[in-house]
Design an enzyme around this catalytic site. Structure first.
Site, PDB file in Angstrom:
ATOM      1  N   HIS A  71      40.165  37.398  44.708  1.00 17.88           N
ATOM      2  CA  HIS A  71      39.327  36.351  45.268  1.00 17.88           C
ATOM      3  C   HIS A  71      38.822  36.752  46.657  1.00 17.88           C
ATOM      4  O   HIS A  71      39.256  37.759  47.224  1.00 17.88           O
ATOM      5  CB  HIS A  71      40.102  35.042  45.325  1.00 17.88           C
ATOM      6  CG  HIS A  71      40.343  34.437  43.969  1.00 17.88           C
ATOM      7  ND1 HIS A  71      40.894  33.185  43.793  1.00 17.88           N
ATOM      8  CD2 HIS A  71      40.100  34.912  42.717  1.00 17.88           C
ATOM      9  CE1 HIS A  71      40.987  32.922  42.503  1.00 17.88           C
ATOM     10  NE2 HIS A  71      40.511  33.953  41.828  1.00 17.88           N
ATOM     11  N   GLU A  73      39.283  35.544  49.669  1.00 21.60           N
ATOM     12  CA  GLU A  73      40.271  35.606  50.745  1.00 21.60           C
ATOM     13  C   GLU A  73      41.075  36.903  50.681  1.00 21.60           C
ATOM     14  O   GLU A  73      41.394  37.509  51.711  1.00 21.60           O
ATOM     15  CB  GLU A  73      41.227  34.411  50.658  1.00 21.60           C
ATOM     16  CG  GLU A  73      40.533  33.055  50.758  1.00 21.60           C
ATOM     17  CD  GLU A  73      40.167  32.467  49.402  1.00 21.60           C
ATOM     18  OE1 GLU A  73      40.304  31.249  49.237  1.00 21.60           O
ATOM     19  OE2 GLU A  73      39.742  33.231  48.503  1.00 21.60           O
TER      20      GLU A  73
END
Length: 374
Positions: A71, A73
């Site tokens: 993802h 992040e």
């Protein structure tokens, strides 16, 4: 959460507050910008961008590229060269970090593990698997959380994902091209003269507009057409004029009139045929669905696509198919071109309500975009 009680601050604190907000907006805007790199490749996941800031400098950034891959992040944290700065940094993310195990571990856990003390979030994730749980977990871990920076812009970024989870249907885009005199297709005689008995499209727009349409196809998860469009044009419904993923093909075929040698049956792209009674053997890339055509056709089509986990669809005709969705008020955007071709006779263009519209020109073609706010 971020904007509560602002009016009660004294002027000096209020000025400082809005200075902080502007800084936050700067970095969330960057999150949105890089998140768009994943448009068309992240389904069924949302578009997400993330940046990490220390001492007012970006030290890491990343976006979600593809379902099953890390993802935003994770990519942002991994891009930081000096990891010792993380426990003094702020991480910005356009969408609430996930808090559940899917194909990848929860992003919340990684943020907590790296002791990043501050997080600024654009908007809350509507997916019931997240829906505030990520924020709750971060707060419980002692992270300072701010939510709602450029919220409308972050919602717009994920209009497909939000529509799918909140309205239980795909984000629906209507698209067509019409002649200067208001027809989307010429009559049979005109078509036969142009095509010399070959089944292929009669182009209304220029090559640049057609290339833009292929770009749009690469951004949406599915493309839907009616039977007559397949019979008249024998289209591939792919993105051959652009680089990207081909959309899932959805063919509306009430009475099973689609010829077996049609290009939509080439088994090269996942294709869903929706009819009244067809029961063919399902192949790897060919699926048949039956619906009742007596009422609520648009709603049933939306429900069928939702069952297939389709988050967005671009509907390219014909007129009856387009008008069915317009009359049912089941659409989100309409994008149509007006070319300088004259047909005199033929199939008239769909009729839209007079919504707020945007206009631009691509060469001599006029592109009109309308949003449905009903």
């Amino acid at each position: 959460m971020l904007f509560s009680k602002v009016s009660k601050l004294n002027p000096k604190l209020k000025n400082n507050y809005f200075c902080i907000v502007k800084i936050h907006e700067k970095y969330i805007e960057r999150c949105i910008q890089i998140a768009k790199n994943g448009l068309g490749t992240t389904y069924p996941n949302p578009l997400v961008g993330s940046v990490i800031v220390y001492d007012n400098k970006i030290i890491g950034e990343g976006w979600h590229r593809k379902a099953g891959e890390p993802h935003a992040e994770v990519n942002a944290i991994n891009s930081v060269k000096d990891k010792s700065l993380l426990d003094k940094a702020t991480i910005y993310v356009s969408l609430e970090p996930c808090s559940h195990f899917g194909k990848t571990p929860p992003c919340c856990d990684l943020i907590i593990k790296n002791k990043i003390p501050n997080i600024v979030i654009g908007t809350v994730d509507p997916n019931v698997k997240v829906a505030g749980n990520g924020i709750k977990r971060l707060i419980e871990a002692g992270t300072k959380v701010s939510v709602g920076v450029l919220e409308n812009e972050c919602n717009e970024l994920n209009k497909r994902f939000f529509t799918f989870h909140q309205k239980k249907r795909p984000y629906i885009i209507l698209k067509w091209a019409q002649s200067e005199d208001g027809f989307i297709a010429p009559d049979a005689k005109f078509r036969k003269t142009l095509n010399e008995n070959q089944k292929r499209p009669v182009w209304i727009t220029n090559q640049y507009s057609r290339q833009l349409v292929h770009k749009w196809r690469s951004e949406e998860q599915a493309i839907l057409v009616g039977t007559q469009t397949v019979i008249d044009d024998n289209p591939k419904l792919d993105v051959r004029d652009w680089t990207g993923n081909n959309p899932i093909r959805v063919v509306l075929d009430l009475n099973n009139r689609t010829p077996n040698n049609s290009q939509v049956f080439d088994n090269q792209i996942k294709t869903i045929v929706i009819s009244k009674s067809r029961q063919d053997v399902i192949k790897e890339n060919l699926i048949f669905e039956n619906i009742a055509f007596e009422k609520n056709i648009a709603q049933q089509l939306a429900e069928a696509m939702y069952r297939h986990q389709i988050q967005s669809v671009i509907i390219e005709g014909g007129r009856q198919t387009l008008q069915t969705f317009i009359d049912a008020k089941l659409w989100d955007e309409a994008r149509f071109f007006s070319g300088n071709t004259i047909f005199t006779e033929g199939t008239t263009a769909p009729t839209l309500p007079k919504n707020h519209i945007e206009k631009q020109f691509i060469g001599q073609d006029e592109l009109i975009i309308s949003r449905n706010h009903d």
